[in-house]
Design a protein around this motif. Structure first.
Motif, short mmCIF file in Angstrom:
data_model
loop_
_atom_site.label_atom_id
_atom_site.label_comp_id
_atom_site.label_asym_id
_atom_site.label_seq_id
_atom_site.Cartn_x
_atom_site.Cartn_y
_atom_site.Cartn_z
N LEU A 130 42.11 43.48 41.00
CA LEU A 130 41.22 42.77 41.70
C LEU A 130 40.55 41.72 41.09
O LEU A 130 39.55 41.51 40.70
CB LEU A 130 39.82 43.97 41.85
CG LEU A 130 40.23 45.15 42.91
CD1 LEU A 130 38.84 45.96 42.64
CD2 LEU A 130 40.13 44.68 44.25
N PRO A 131 41.44 40.51 41.25
CA PRO A 131 40.89 39.10 40.63
C PRO A 131 39.73 38.60 41.57
O PRO A 131 38.85 37.75 40.99
CB PRO A 131 41.98 38.56 40.72
CG PRO A 131 42.88 38.87 41.83
CD PRO A 131 42.67 40.44 41.80
N GLU A 132 39.37 39.22 42.49
CA GLU A 132 38.29 38.74 43.52
C GLU A 132 37.21 38.89 43.17
O GLU A 132 35.95 38.18 43.06
CB GLU A 132 38.38 39.27 44.90
CG GLU A 132 39.73 38.99 45.66
CD GLU A 132 40.71 40.16 45.40
OE1 GLU A 132 40.79 41.03 44.54
OE2 GLU A 132 41.85 40.08 46.26
N ILE A 170 40.59 49.95 37.28
CA ILE A 170 41.38 49.15 38.27
C ILE A 170 41.85 47.89 37.60
O ILE A 170 42.86 47.23 37.51
CB ILE A 170 40.59 48.78 39.54
CG1 ILE A 170 40.19 50.08 40.13
CG2 ILE A 170 41.14 47.61 40.42
CD1 ILE A 170 41.66 50.67 40.73
N GLY A 171 40.80 47.12 36.82
CA GLY A 171 41.04 45.93 35.97
C GLY A 171 40.81 44.76 36.99
O GLY A 171 41.09 44.68 38.11
N ASP A 172 41.15 43.61 35.91
CA ASP A 172 40.88 42.27 36.65
C ASP A 172 42.26 41.86 37.55
O ASP A 172 42.28 41.04 38.31
CB ASP A 172 40.58 41.27 35.75
CG ASP A 172 39.08 41.38 35.35
OD1 ASP A 172 38.31 41.78 36.08
OD2 ASP A 172 38.89 41.05 34.35
N LYS A 173 43.38 42.45 36.78
CA LYS A 173 44.55 42.02 37.41
C LYS A 173 44.86 42.58 38.94
O LYS A 173 45.30 41.74 39.73
CB LYS A 173 45.82 42.61 36.67
CG LYS A 173 46.02 41.89 35.43
CD LYS A 173 47.19 42.22 34.66
CE LYS A 173 47.13 41.70 33.23
NZ LYS A 173 48.14 42.11 32.49
N ASN A 231 27.70 38.50 33.38
CA ASN A 231 29.26 38.69 33.17
C ASN A 231 29.82 39.46 34.47
O ASN A 231 28.89 40.04 35.32
CB ASN A 231 29.62 39.39 31.86
CG ASN A 231 29.21 40.87 32.01
OD1 ASN A 231 29.52 41.74 32.85
ND2 ASN A 231 28.49 40.99 30.99
N HIS A 232 30.72 39.36 34.67
CA HIS A 232 31.42 39.83 36.19
C HIS A 232 31.30 41.20 36.06
O HIS A 232 31.30 41.80 37.10
CB HIS A 232 32.89 39.34 36.29
CG HIS A 232 34.02 39.99 35.57
ND1 HIS A 232 34.19 39.26 34.25
CD2 HIS A 232 35.16 40.54 35.66
CE1 HIS A 232 35.15 39.94 33.58
NE2 HIS A 232 35.74 40.72 34.64
N PHE A 233 31.32 42.05 34.99
CA PHE A 233 31.26 43.46 34.93
C PHE A 233 29.90 43.74 35.47
O PHE A 233 29.62 44.69 36.44
CB PHE A 233 31.54 43.93 33.68
CG PHE A 233 33.00 43.83 33.15
CD1 PHE A 233 33.99 44.98 33.79
CD2 PHE A 233 33.24 43.08 32.17
CE1 PHE A 233 35.26 44.52 33.31
CE2 PHE A 233 34.53 42.60 31.85
CZ PHE A 233 35.63 43.72 32.46
N GLU A 234 28.96 43.28 34.89
CA GLU A 234 27.54 43.62 35.58
C GLU A 234 27.28 43.20 36.78
O GLU A 234 26.62 43.97 37.75
CB GLU A 234 26.48 42.91 34.51
CG GLU A 234 26.32 43.77 33.10
CD GLU A 234 25.97 45.20 33.32
OE1 GLU A 234 25.18 45.85 33.97
OE2 GLU A 234 26.45 45.94 32.54
N PHE A 235 27.61 41.98 37.13
CA PHE A 235 27.68 41.51 38.55
C PHE A 235 28.08 42.47 39.47
O PHE A 235 27.54 42.89 40.42
CB PHE A 235 28.16 40.09 38.44
CG PHE A 235 28.07 39.20 39.83
CD1 PHE A 235 26.96 39.05 40.30
CD2 PHE A 235 29.38 39.17 40.82
CE1 PHE A 235 26.96 38.25 41.43
CE2 PHE A 235 29.38 38.68 41.86
CZ PHE A 235 28.18 38.24 42.48
#
Length: 109
Positions: free
Chosen positions: A58-60, A53-56, A95-99
Motif C-alpha cells: 500500500l504505497p498510497e 500489510i506494509g508499505d510495499k 509520520n505516515h503510520f499515525e496519519f
C-alpha cells in the motif's frame, strides 16, 4: 492508554527461550481509554493492519501523507477554526503510520 507493539512473555533467564507475540494491541484501563478516546481500538488495529500489510503493498498511504505534508500550512490555515489542539495535530500527522491511523478514525462512523 493504548499502544501497538510486540510483547515478550514467559519467565526465562535466556532471551533465546523467550517467546514473542507479534502485533499486540495493548489497552490499559479499557474504560478510561475507550471513554476518553472512543476510536482507540480502531486506531491501534489500524497500526497492526499497516504493519502486516506494509508499505510495499500500500504505497498510497505514504504518498497520501507526503501530499498532505506538502500542503500542511495551506490546510492548517484554511481550517484554523476547526483546529483546537495544534500540538496534538502535529503529532497525529508526524509520520505516515499515525496519519493513516487517524484517517481511519475519521473515516470510521
Amino acid at each position: 492508554m493504548a499502544w501497538f507493539g510486540d510483547m515478550q512473555y514467559g519467565v526465562t533467564t535466556c532471551w533465546k527461550e523467550a517467546h514473542w507475540q507479534d502485533f499486540t494491541v495493548f489497552i490499559v484501563n479499557m474504560e478510561g481509554a475507550v471513554l476518553g478516546h472512543n476510536m482507540v481500538l480502531i486506531h491501534e488495529l489500524t497500526h497492526a493492519f499497516h504493519e502486516v500489510i506494509g508499505d510495499k503493498k500500500l504505497p498510497e498511504i505514504r504518498q497520501m501523507h507526503e501530499n498532505m505534508m506538502a500542503r500542511k500550512e495551506e490546510i492548517f490555515t484554511k481550517n484554523a477554526k476547526l483546529i483546537y489542539n495544534r500540538i496534538q495535530l502535529d503529532y497525529n500527522i508526524s509520520n505516515h503510520f499515525e496519519f493513516f491511523a487517524y484517517c481511519m478514525e475519521a473515516y470510521h462512523p
